[in-house]
Design a protein around this motif. Structure first.
Motif, mmCIF file in Angstrom:
data_model
loop_
_atom_site.group_PDB
_atom_site.id
_atom_site.type_symbol
_atom_site.label_atom_id
_atom_site.label_comp_id
_atom_site.label_asym_id
_atom_site.label_seq_id
_atom_site.Cartn_x
_atom_site.Cartn_y
_atom_site.Cartn_z
ATOM 1 N N ALA A 1 144.080 -9.670 -16.539
ATOM 2 C CA ALA A 1 143.770 -8.351 -17.093
ATOM 3 C C ALA A 1 142.824 -7.566 -16.193
ATOM 4 C CB ALA A 1 143.155 -8.499 -18.481
ATOM 5 N N ASP A 2 143.158 -6.300 -15.943
ATOM 6 C CA ASP A 2 142.286 -5.414 -15.182
ATOM 7 C C ASP A 2 141.173 -4.879 -16.086
ATOM 8 O OD1 ASP A 2 143.657 -5.412 -12.587
ATOM 9 O OD2 ASP A 2 145.292 -4.483 -13.688
ATOM 10 N N LEU A 3 140.192 -4.217 -15.475
ATOM 11 C CA LEU A 3 138.985 -3.818 -16.193
ATOM 12 C C LEU A 3 139.264 -2.842 -17.333
ATOM 13 C CD1 LEU A 3 135.876 -4.204 -16.152
ATOM 14 C CD2 LEU A 3 135.754 -2.168 -14.714
ATOM 15 N N TYR A 4 140.318 -2.033 -17.202
ATOM 16 C CA TYR A 4 140.560 -1.054 -18.261
ATOM 17 C C TYR A 4 140.939 -1.705 -19.590
ATOM 18 C CZ TYR A 4 145.586 -1.548 -17.171
ATOM 19 O OH TYR A 4 146.856 -2.027 -16.959
ATOM 20 N N ASN B 1 153.181 -6.182 -19.813
ATOM 21 C CA ASN B 1 152.871 -7.381 -19.051
ATOM 22 C C ASN B 1 152.217 -8.456 -19.906
ATOM 23 O OD1 ASN B 1 153.951 -6.416 -16.717
ATOM 24 N ND2 ASN B 1 152.043 -6.253 -15.596
ATOM 25 N N ARG B 2 152.247 -9.661 -19.370
ATOM 26 C CA ARG B 2 151.680 -10.827 -20.060
ATOM 27 C C ARG B 2 150.214 -10.602 -20.431
ATOM 28 N NH1 ARG B 2 151.580 -16.658 -20.157
ATOM 29 N NH2 ARG B 2 149.537 -17.457 -19.583
ATOM 30 N N TYR B 3 149.415 -10.093 -19.496
ATOM 31 C CA TYR B 3 147.984 -10.002 -19.766
ATOM 32 C C TYR B 3 147.643 -8.997 -20.855
ATOM 33 C CZ TYR B 3 147.631 -5.912 -16.555
ATOM 34 O OH TYR B 3 147.761 -4.696 -15.936
ATOM 35 N N GLY B 4 148.567 -8.128 -21.212
ATOM 36 C CA GLY B 4 148.302 -7.155 -22.262
ATOM 37 C C GLY B 4 148.555 -7.664 -23.664
ATOM 38 N N GLY B 5 149.041 -8.908 -23.799
ATOM 39 C CA GLY B 5 149.393 -9.440 -25.117
ATOM 40 C C GLY B 5 148.288 -9.363 -26.151
ATOM 41 N N PRO B 6 147.080 -9.851 -25.849
ATOM 42 C CA PRO B 6 146.013 -9.779 -26.863
ATOM 43 C C PRO B 6 145.643 -8.353 -27.264
ATOM 44 C CG PRO B 6 145.480 -11.421 -25.200
ATOM 45 C CD PRO B 6 146.692 -10.686 -24.695
ATOM 46 N N LEU B 7 145.657 -7.412 -26.315
ATOM 47 C CA LEU B 7 145.343 -6.022 -26.664
ATOM 48 C C LEU B 7 146.460 -5.421 -27.510
ATOM 49 C CD1 LEU B 7 143.519 -3.585 -26.533
ATOM 50 C CD2 LEU B 7 144.464 -3.037 -24.277
ATOM 51 N N ARG B 8 147.709 -5.720 -27.174
ATOM 52 C CA ARG B 8 148.823 -5.229 -28.009
ATOM 53 C C ARG B 8 148.709 -5.777 -29.429
ATOM 54 N NH1 ARG B 8 151.745 -6.495 -23.210
ATOM 55 N NH2 ARG B 8 152.580 -8.381 -24.160
ATOM 56 N N SER B 9 148.318 -7.033 -29.542
ATOM 57 C CA SER B 9 148.160 -7.645 -30.863
ATOM 58 C C SER B 9 147.058 -6.953 -31.660
ATOM 59 C CB SER B 9 147.841 -9.135 -30.704
ATOM 60 O OG SER B 9 147.728 -9.762 -31.955
ATOM 61 N N LEU B 10 145.955 -6.636 -30.996
ATOM 62 C CA LEU B 10 144.859 -5.915 -31.668
ATOM 63 C C LEU B 10 145.339 -4.566 -32.176
ATOM 64 C CD1 LEU B 10 141.836 -5.460 -32.361
ATOM 65 C CD2 LEU B 10 141.546 -4.595 -30.018
#
Length: 573
Positions: free
Chosen positions: A190-193, A221-230
């Motif tokens: 995950a990037d800083l944003y 993308n994979r790293y966005g999964g937790p933010l998408r879930s939120l």
């Protein structure tokens, strides 16, 4: 300088590694380290309008957060609107009392903070506010610090801005560890944003609005999964505007931007717009459509789509008919790997100049090199090998060979040791300095495979009969049951592009990323269920590189209705 400002800046006292790392970033001079990208005024006004921060509202009764204000691209237009609304209300005797709590804006970079602080005072005095009141307001509104660590008020009505785009590699390890401990969305690469969005969302009041422009990669993308879930659990993705290939910024950027507007309320339908012209009149008209209580009839620039945010799943932002088709295929057919296919990526060496060269002149033992296929070998849709090979330091059991057993290999590698041993993977395990990043498995060379370059506008699927080893810029597919020529036709059809386009982030010029994570989402029938006549049709279409024939055969294979075919070819809603 006021006491308030001194206290706010005192948070950078070098008493621990975390604050030392923050201090280093605060003084960083490079744009890359700071993640600074400057947004055009037309786009800023568009986002403020979409977020409801307009001067016809009593803005002096609202609170606004700007988490990374930079040179004031968002901050100054927002303050102009605030002053206009406040002055229109007629209560202008005490600006500090009336406006002191209206704005909270944060900036880490010290030089930028100081420059914008001075510019804000000048802007306020030009608007008729006294010197003392202007200085006090600037001190109250602006905070010098790390947004992800700073103490802030509990909640805001509006959050707007362009969060910094900084890769993990540029963040000091101790600071990254602190972010991971505080923010559940700092996951994988995950990037800083990503944590900027998380904290901004959590700081919204009930009914509050967040309007950001930033890279869209996290949406799929994979790293966005937790933010998408939120987002799916607690927020409403109200508006999404694809800004790829638009002149949204003052400089050219690699990131693929999108404007997203979230509200802290029950999830609902998302309104979508695509690549608007950066023109004030066009964006004003688009704002009216995107914010209307009901979507106006004939609003051709805007679509509505339900169910975009669904758990941690990648967001499907295509048409409703394409979404329905993807969901139907996912329901009715197994994934490509569930039917016995394997999706992989070729070898990364970390030092191609050292490990790769003309196959016949690589001066190592014959079993220590493999013929290599690269992207340039398949540009015409078939393999045209240019004769390169890769040195293989791995034994068949997966470990590295002993250089004592291979004198030619030893001499070859030691002549290039400076380049090879300087790689990150070599420095981590010095004893294994001569390994390639990925293990090389010679049996893969002999397996027939389909080769797929990463970045393409359309599917580019090439059959390789089992003579070459793939390079790291090529993905490959092998199969246990499916005949690869028939599978090639399926992957050349619009079906493969539908899945990749649905789940991949789109690049400039409409190009897609044909990466393993997206290829694995493609759904394929069991080979045993494919009739002999259709098998022949698929293989013939692939051999002839006839894309229309590939589509016809694939439509029959998946039992697509006329409406589904129309959605797939782009003629549906």
């Amino acid at each position: 300088m006021t006491l308030n400002l001194l206290l706010r800046q005192s948070s950078f006292l070098d008493f621990c590694p975390v604050t030392a790392a923050v201090e280093a970033l605060a003084g960083a001079s490079g744009i890359d380290e700071r993640g600074a990208i400057f947004t055009r005024r037309e786009v800023v006004d568009f986002i403020l309008d979409l977020s409801g921060y307009t001067s016809d509202r009593p803005l002096h009764k609202l609170t606004l957060l700007e988490p990374s204000f930079g040179d004031g691209d968002f901050l100054f237009p927002a303050i102009d609107r605030l002053l206009e609304a406040w002055m229109a209300g007629g209560e202008t005797k005490n600006p500090v009392e009336s406006l002191g709590s209206c704005i909270c804006a944060v900036e880490l970079h010290r030089g930028t903070f100081n420059r914008t602080h001075a510019a804000l005072i000048a802007r306020l005095t030009a608007a008729g506010i006294s010197d003392d009141a202007a200085a006090t307001l600037a001190d109250l509104w602006l905070l010098h610090g790390d947004f992800l660590l700073a103490e802030l008020p509990e909640a805001f009505d509006v959050v707007i801005g362009n969060p910094p785009y900084v890769r993990q590699e540029l963040i000091p390890d101790v600071l990254l560890a602190e972010y991971r401990s505080r923010y559940t969305t700092v996951y994988d690469r995950a990037d800083l944003y990503i944590p900027f969005i998380e904290r901004s969302l959590r700081l919204l009041k009930k009914g509050g609005v967040l309007g950001f422009i930033c890279a869209d990669r996290w949406m799929k993308n994979r790293y966005g999964g937790p933010l998408r879930s939120l987002v799916a659990k607690e927020f409403h993705l109200k508006v999404h505007v694809d800004m790829t290939d638009t002149m949204a910024f003052h400089s050219d950027v690699i990131a693929y931007p999108a404007i997203t507007v979230f509200t802290r309320e029950k999830p609902g339908v998302t309104r979508l717009a695509y690549r608007p012209a950066i023109d004030s009149a066009v964006l004003k008209d688009l704002t009216a459509q995107l914010t209307a209580k009901r979507l106006p009839k004939g609003a051709g620039a805007v679509r509505e789509l339900a169910g975009v945010a669904f758990g941690a799943e990648p967001w499907i932002l295509e048409s409703s008919q394409q979404l329905a088709l993807v969901r139907r295929l996912e329901r009715d057919f197994p994934t490509i790997e569930a039917v016995g296919c394997k999706v992989g990526i070729g070898v990364a060496t970390g030092a191609d100049d050292a490990f790769i060269g003309p196959f016949n002149t690589l001066d190592v033992e014959d079993d220590r090199k493999q013929p290599l296929v690269m992207t340039r070998d398949i540009l015409r849709g078939r393999v045209e090998w240019r004769g390169f090979g890769v040195v293989n330091p791995f034994a068949d059991d997966g470990g590295l060979v002993s250089l004592a057993d291979y004198p030619r290999l030893k001499k070859y590698l030691e002549a290039r040791k400076e380049a090879i041993a300087g790689r990150h993977c070599a420095q981590k395990t010095p004893a294994n300095w001569y390994r390639t990043i990925d293990r090389i498995t010679p049996s893969l060379t002999k397996r027939p495979k389909l080769l797929i370059p990463d970045i393409k506008g359309e599917a580019h699927i090439v059959y390789e009969e089992g003579l070459l080893y793939p390079h790291h810029n090529l993905y490959f597919i092998t199969a246990e049951e499916w005949e690869l020529r028939a599978l090639q036709a399926v992957l050349l059809s619009g079906i493969a592009r539908l899945f990749v386009a649905t789940y991949s982030t789109r690049m400039r010029g409409g190009f897609l990323r044909f990466q393993a994570q997206y290829l694995r989402r493609i759904r394929v029938p069991q080979w045993s269920s494919v009739p002999d006549s259709l098998r022949r049709e698929l293989k013939q279409a692939a051999a002839a590189q006839d894309l229309a024939a590939c589509n016809r055969a694939a439509f029959e294979l998946y039992g697509l209705s006329e409406a589904e075919q129309s959605a797939l070819t782009g003629n549906g809603d």
